[in-house]
Write a protein that holds these residues in place. Structure first.
Motif, PDB file in Angstrom:
ATOM      1  N   LEU A  17       0.853  -1.188   0.000  1.00 53.46           N
ATOM      2  CA  LEU A  17       0.000   0.000   0.000  1.00 53.46           C
ATOM      3  C   LEU A  17       0.888   1.238   0.000  1.00 53.46           C
ATOM      4  CD1 LEU A  17      -2.626  -1.207   2.640  1.00 53.46           C
ATOM      5  CD2 LEU A  17      -2.899  -1.167   0.151  1.00 53.46           C
ATOM      6  N   SER A  18       0.433   2.277  -0.650  1.00 52.60           N
ATOM      7  CA  SER A  18       1.273   3.460  -0.873  1.00 52.60           C
ATOM      8  C   SER A  18       1.465   4.310   0.372  1.00 52.60           C
ATOM      9  CB  SER A  18       0.664   4.335  -1.978  1.00 52.60           C
ATOM     10  OG  SER A  18       0.548   3.604  -3.169  1.00 52.60           O
ATOM     11  N   LEU A  19       0.424   4.427   1.181  1.00 52.59           N
ATOM     12  CA  LEU A  19       0.450   5.357   2.308  1.00 52.59           C
ATOM     13  C   LEU A  19       0.744   4.633   3.620  1.00 52.59           C
ATOM     14  CD1 LEU A  19      -2.725   7.481   1.426  1.00 52.59           C
ATOM     15  CD2 LEU A  19      -0.346   8.058   0.924  1.00 52.59           C
ATOM     16  N   ALA A  20       1.571   5.259   4.456  1.00 55.13           N
ATOM     17  CA  ALA A  20       1.752   4.780   5.826  1.00 55.13           C
ATOM     18  C   ALA A  20       0.459   5.031   6.595  1.00 55.13           C
ATOM     19  CB  ALA A  20       2.917   5.519   6.476  1.00 55.13           C
ATOM     20  N   ASP A  21       0.319   4.405   7.754  1.00 52.01           N
ATOM     21  CA  ASP A  21      -0.916   4.542   8.530  1.00 52.01           C
ATOM     22  C   ASP A  21      -1.255   5.998   8.817  1.00 52.01           C
ATOM     23  OD1 ASP A  21      -1.333   1.847   8.544  1.00 52.01           O
ATOM     24  OD2 ASP A  21      -0.564   1.506  10.557  1.00 52.01           O
ATOM     25  N   TRP A  22      -0.275   6.772   9.243  1.00 50.24           N
ATOM     26  CA  TRP A  22      -0.552   8.169   9.602  1.00 50.24           C
ATOM     27  C   TRP A  22      -0.885   8.999   8.363  1.00 50.24           C
ATOM     28  CZ3 TRP A  22       2.429  12.318   7.952  1.00 50.24           C
ATOM     29  CH2 TRP A  22       3.679  12.013   7.377  1.00 50.24           C
ATOM     30  N   GLN A  23      -0.288   8.630   7.225  1.00 52.92           N
ATOM     31  CA  GLN A  23      -0.615   9.335   5.980  1.00 52.92           C
ATOM     32  C   GLN A  23      -2.028   8.993   5.519  1.00 52.92           C
ATOM     33  OE1 GLN A  23       2.689   7.841   3.734  1.00 52.92           O
ATOM     34  NE2 GLN A  23       3.948   9.677   4.074  1.00 52.92           N
ATOM     35  N   TYR A  24      -2.416   7.731   5.712  1.00 57.41           N
ATOM     36  CA  TYR A  24      -3.785   7.343   5.356  1.00 57.41           C
ATOM     37  C   TYR A  24      -4.795   8.076   6.238  1.00 57.41           C
ATOM     38  CZ  TYR A  24      -7.743   4.531   3.891  1.00 57.41           C
ATOM     39  OH  TYR A  24      -8.951   4.128   3.374  1.00 57.41           O
ATOM     40  N   CYS A  25      -4.456   8.226   7.523  1.00 57.91           N
ATOM     41  CA  CYS A  25      -5.325   8.989   8.428  1.00 57.91           C
ATOM     42  C   CYS A  25      -5.452  10.437   7.960  1.00 57.91           C
ATOM     43  CB  CYS A  25      -4.800   8.922   9.865  1.00 57.91           C
ATOM     44  SG  CYS A  25      -5.039   7.298  10.635  1.00 57.91           S
ATOM     45  N   LEU A  26      -4.386  10.968   7.358  1.00 56.63           N
ATOM     46  CA  LEU A  26      -4.456  12.310   6.780  1.00 56.63           C
ATOM     47  C   LEU A  26      -5.422  12.347   5.594  1.00 56.63           C
ATOM     48  CD1 LEU A  26      -0.772  13.684   6.786  1.00 56.63           C
ATOM     49  CD2 LEU A  26      -2.703  14.465   8.170  1.00 56.63           C
ATOM     50  N   LEU A  27      -5.447  11.283   4.786  1.00 57.20           N
ATOM     51  CA  LEU A  27      -6.393  11.201   3.670  1.00 57.20           C
ATOM     52  C   LEU A  27      -7.828  11.216   4.192  1.00 57.20           C
ATOM     53  CD1 LEU A  27      -6.945  10.757   0.612  1.00 57.20           C
ATOM     54  CD2 LEU A  27      -6.854   8.290   1.072  1.00 57.20           C
ATOM     55  N   VAL A  28      -8.059  10.465   5.259  1.00 54.12           N
ATOM     56  CA  VAL A  28      -9.383  10.452   5.889  1.00 54.12           C
ATOM     57  C   VAL A  28      -9.725  11.846   6.420  1.00 54.12           C
ATOM     58  CG1 VAL A  28     -10.780   9.488   7.759  1.00 54.12           C
ATOM     59  CG2 VAL A  28      -9.211   8.010   6.491  1.00 54.12           C
ATOM     60  N   LEU A  29      -8.751  12.468   7.096  1.00 57.49           N
ATOM     61  CA  LEU A  29      -8.963  13.814   7.647  1.00 57.49           C
ATOM     62  C   LEU A  29      -9.274  14.819   6.547  1.00 57.49           C
ATOM     63  CD1 LEU A  29      -8.923  15.766  10.067  1.00 57.49           C
ATOM     64  CD2 LEU A  29      -6.449  16.005   9.711  1.00 57.49           C
ATOM     65  N   SER A  30      -8.550  14.723   5.438  1.00 58.18           N
ATOM     66  CA  SER A  30      -8.795  15.621   4.302  1.00 58.18           C
ATOM     67  C   SER A  30     -10.215  15.466   3.779  1.00 58.18           C
ATOM     68  CB  SER A  30      -7.791  15.328   3.186  1.00 58.18           C
ATOM     69  OG  SER A  30      -8.059  16.120   2.047  1.00 58.18           O
ATOM     70  N   THR A  31     -10.654  14.210   3.641  1.00 62.54           N
ATOM     71  CA  THR A  31     -12.027  13.937   3.185  1.00 62.54           C
ATOM     72  C   THR A  31     -13.045  14.562   4.131  1.00 62.54           C
ATOM     73  OG1 THR A  31     -11.272  11.828   2.265  1.00 62.54           O
ATOM     74  CG2 THR A  31     -13.639  12.101   2.552  1.00 62.54           C
ATOM     75  N   VAL A  32     -12.821  14.363   5.430  1.00 66.52           N
ATOM     76  CA  VAL A  32     -13.748  14.875   6.449  1.00 66.52           C
ATOM     77  C   VAL A  32     -13.787  16.403   6.441  1.00 66.52           C
ATOM     78  CG1 VAL A  32     -14.173  15.042   8.944  1.00 66.52           C
ATOM     79  CG2 VAL A  32     -13.573  12.840   7.932  1.00 66.52           C
ATOM     80  N   LEU A  33     -12.619  17.029   6.350  1.00 63.98           N
ATOM     81  CA  LEU A  33     -12.558  18.499   6.374  1.00 63.98           C
ATOM     82  C   LEU A  33     -13.260  19.118   5.166  1.00 63.98           C
ATOM     83  CD1 LEU A  33      -8.847  19.029   7.525  1.00 63.98           C
ATOM     84  CD2 LEU A  33     -10.908  19.536   8.850  1.00 63.98           C
ATOM     85  N   ILE A  34     -13.015  18.555   3.975  1.00 62.32           N
ATOM     86  CA  ILE A  34     -13.651  19.091   2.763  1.00 62.32           C
ATOM     87  C   ILE A  34     -15.166  18.867   2.812  1.00 62.32           C
ATOM     88  CG2 ILE A  34     -13.835  18.848   0.252  1.00 62.32           C
ATOM     89  CD1 ILE A  34     -10.811  18.201   0.233  1.00 62.32           C
ATOM     90  N   ALA A  35     -15.577  17.674   3.287  1.00 61.97           N
ATOM     91  CA  ALA A  35     -17.015  17.397   3.415  1.00 61.97           C
ATOM     92  C   ALA A  35     -17.660  18.332   4.438  1.00 61.97           C
ATOM     93  CB  ALA A  35     -17.225  15.942   3.830  1.00 61.97           C
TER      94      ALA A  35
END
Length: 291
Positions: A17-35
């Motif tokens: 997988l491309s993203l480390a755990d903390w980076q994936y959590c950032l992807l989730v955070l980005s989704t949540v913030l934009i939503a």
């Protein structure tokens, strides 16, 4: 949903997988913030309809001033898009940052104009929800794909697309049900929703007809991929938590007339979406256990 797909499905597959755990959590955070930013800007432009449809349960204009709402919107959206820029550079695909800009832009245009257009708003909301599934594959699978694992990664990506399509269909139907629930306030604000164009009675029949689409897809999918491969846990789970509630929705949608009935139908679809998200872990567990 994004956390379940990563830690209840992708992590169980023997793939990089491309993203480390903390980076994936950032992807989730980005989704949540934009939503979240999308919700705020929508509430700002929805003050008129919400005052009628939500009966005093509005936030913008009561608990929070409109100017403060704009500040919150900008802060959330800039933070979400900024994280998207960072992640795009992490996976060495800086052009992917445009995805976050486009999503944020769509949410703004939806709030300001698209939701007033016949069916366009419903399609946009359903698409954005389903895209939050696809973005997992774009950022976590695609950059880690090479010639040696292309077939396996393709299968995983196709599963994500299947779930995205299912989420799109369910949420599109739910958006129409919400329009039925809010028809009086929308009419007074000059909206062009399906219930206003066709009338409540005809629209409920449209919803009834549309409800067979996810039902037939689910029955086919359950038979083709679960039952035929002796995945009994996944088969039972699908029938009880997805097919069952959808059948209930179909039966209840035909005679529905009141705001209370439409609210119940919307709630049922939310429950089906929730169990649909959880199903990926059940399927992954069943495959692993069966193997």
């Amino acid at each position: 949903m994004q956390l379940i797909f990563r830690y209840g499905f992708l992590n169980w597959q023997n793939v990089p997988l491309s993203l480390a755990d903390w980076q994936y959590c950032l992807l989730v955070l980005s989704t949540v913030l934009i939503a979240a930013g999308g919700y705020v800007i929508n509430d700002i432009f929805d003050q008129g309809t919400d005052s009628e449809n939500r009966h005093g349960r509005t936030i913008i204009g009561s608990s929070i001033s409109e100017s403060m709402g704009y500040n919150i919107y900008v802060a959330l959206t800039v933070a979400g898009v900024g994280i998207g820029f960072y992640l795009s550079n992490v996976i060495l695909k800086p052009s992917f940052a445009t995805i976050f800009i486009l999503i944020a832009s769509l949410l703004y245009i939806y709030a300001t104009s698209l939701k007033q257009m016949f069916l366009v708003g419903n399609i946009i909301v359903a698409f954005l929800l389903s895209f939050s599934v696809i973005i997992i594959g774009i950022f976590d699978l695609y950059p880690a794909t090479y010639e040696g694992n292309q077939k396996e990664m393709g299968v995983l990506f196709s599963i994500l697309i299947d779930y995205a399509v299912f989420a799109f269909i369910l949420n599109f139907i739910r958006e129409i049900v919400k329009d039925l629930e809010d028809v009086n306030g929308d009419y007074n604000q000059g909206m062009n929703t399906l219930p206003i164009i066709l009338g409540v009675q005809r629209t409920t029949k449209v919803v009834f007809g549309l409800s067979f689409v996810p039902l037939i897809i689910l029955l086919y999918y359950t038979n083709q991929y679960f039952a035929s491969n002796n995945l009994y846990l996944a088969t039972i789970y699908s029938l009880l938590t997805l097919v069952g509630p959808l059948l209930f929705f179909t039966i209840k949608s035909w005679p529905a007339k009141t705001r209370k009935e439409f609210h119940l139908l919307s709630l049922v679809l939310k429950i089906v979406l929730l169990f649909g998200i959880l199903s990926i872990s059940v399927v992954a567990y069943n495959i692993k256990h069966h193997a």
